[in-house]
Design an enzyme around this catalytic site. Structure first.
Site, PDB file in Angstrom:
ATOM      1  N   HIS A   1       0.984  -1.159   0.069  1.00  0.00           N
ATOM      2  CA  HIS A   1       0.060   0.004   0.078  1.00  0.00           C
ATOM      3  C   HIS A   1       0.875   1.180  -0.083  1.00  0.00           C
ATOM      4  CE1 HIS A   1      -3.133  -2.473   2.466  1.00  0.00           C
ATOM      5  NE2 HIS A   1      -3.209  -2.885   0.958  1.00  0.00           N
TER       6      HIS A   1
ATOM      7  N   TYR B   1       0.797   1.096  14.006  1.00  0.00           N
ATOM      8  CA  TYR B   1       1.687   1.695  13.367  1.00  0.00           C
ATOM      9  C   TYR B   1       1.157   3.422  13.744  1.00  0.00           C
ATOM     10  CZ  TYR B   1      -1.604   1.028   9.457  1.00  0.00           C
ATOM     11  OH  TYR B   1      -2.633   0.973   8.597  1.00  0.00           O
TER      12      TYR B   1
ATOM     13  N   ASP C   1      -6.529  -6.286  -2.555  1.00  0.00           N
ATOM     14  CA  ASP C   1      -5.267  -6.507  -2.572  1.00  0.00           C
ATOM     15  C   ASP C   1      -4.956  -7.231  -3.468  1.00  0.00           C
ATOM     16  OD1 ASP C   1      -4.653  -4.358  -0.498  1.00  0.00           O
ATOM     17  OD2 ASP C   1      -4.139  -5.980   1.289  1.00  0.00           O
TER      18      ASP C   1
END
Length: 198
Positions: A68, A137, A177
């Site tokens: 990504h 994250y 994805d």
């Protein structure tokens, strides 16, 4: 300093801005303690980014999320495995970079508590190696659904070696994805500072 900052290299060339980070973990019979992030220490190491958003996901073994990036509001990411183990990969998409189109991978392990800083201008993805993994994250910009971009996880031009780290694991991908395009060396992805050039 509460952290060790390790620069990342591919074929002897530094991948500018990419760091594996090892915090000092203090443990005893009661458990452990460590600093996840310290602005003072990061700035001293040359990482003066500002984080504006924290994200967390939980995934089962074999889940592959990525690769990504955001074409608008590109994000730098400080990533870690809160629990479990993942193989985390960054692909340099800065067209003027000496390592444009190259990838670097690191196993993030909650027992080690190591982290990975991926600056703006990279594609990013991870594969879960443990039965489950909680992945967290910090981001330098906000999520922008209109600026989503991606690359095919197994694109032969990139040649990411998932199999050596995860033998026998068949990746589980989302429908989205699974539809990402391959890497194109002629595409103007990002400038050296991570800003988009499309």
């Amino acid at each position: 300093m509460a952290f060790e900052f390790k620069k990342c290299f591919i074929e002897g060339t530094e991948i500018a801005g990419l760091y594996e980070i090892q915090p000092k973990v203090y443990g005893d019979a009661r458990g452990y303690f460590f600093e996840v992030y310290s602005e003072k220490d990061f700035v001293e190491a040359g990482l003066a980014m500002k984080f504006v958003q924290d994200n967390q996901s939980c995934s089962t073994k074999g889940v592959l999320r990525g690769l990504h990036f955001q074409t608008r509001h590109p994000q730098g990411k400080l990533v870690r495995a809160v629990s479990g183990r993942v193989y985390d990969v960054a692909v340099d998409l800065r067209n003027s970079s000496a390592t444009f189109g190259k990838w670097y991978g690191v196993v993030l392990d909650s027992e080690r508590q190591n982290q990975f800083y991926i600056p703006e201008g990279f594609a990013h993805g991870f594969l879960v190696l443990s039965d489950t993994a909680v992945f967290a994250y910090k981001c330098t910009d906000f999520y922008d659904p209109q600026g989503e971009g991606g690359l095919m996880w197994n694109d032969p031009m990139l040649g990411i070696d998932w199999e050596t780290v995860a033998p026998g694991i068949t990746p589980i991908l989302s429908e989205k994805d699974g539809r990402h395009p391959g890497f194109d060396a002629e595409t103007k992805y990002f400038a050296a500072d991570g800003n988009m050039t499309f």
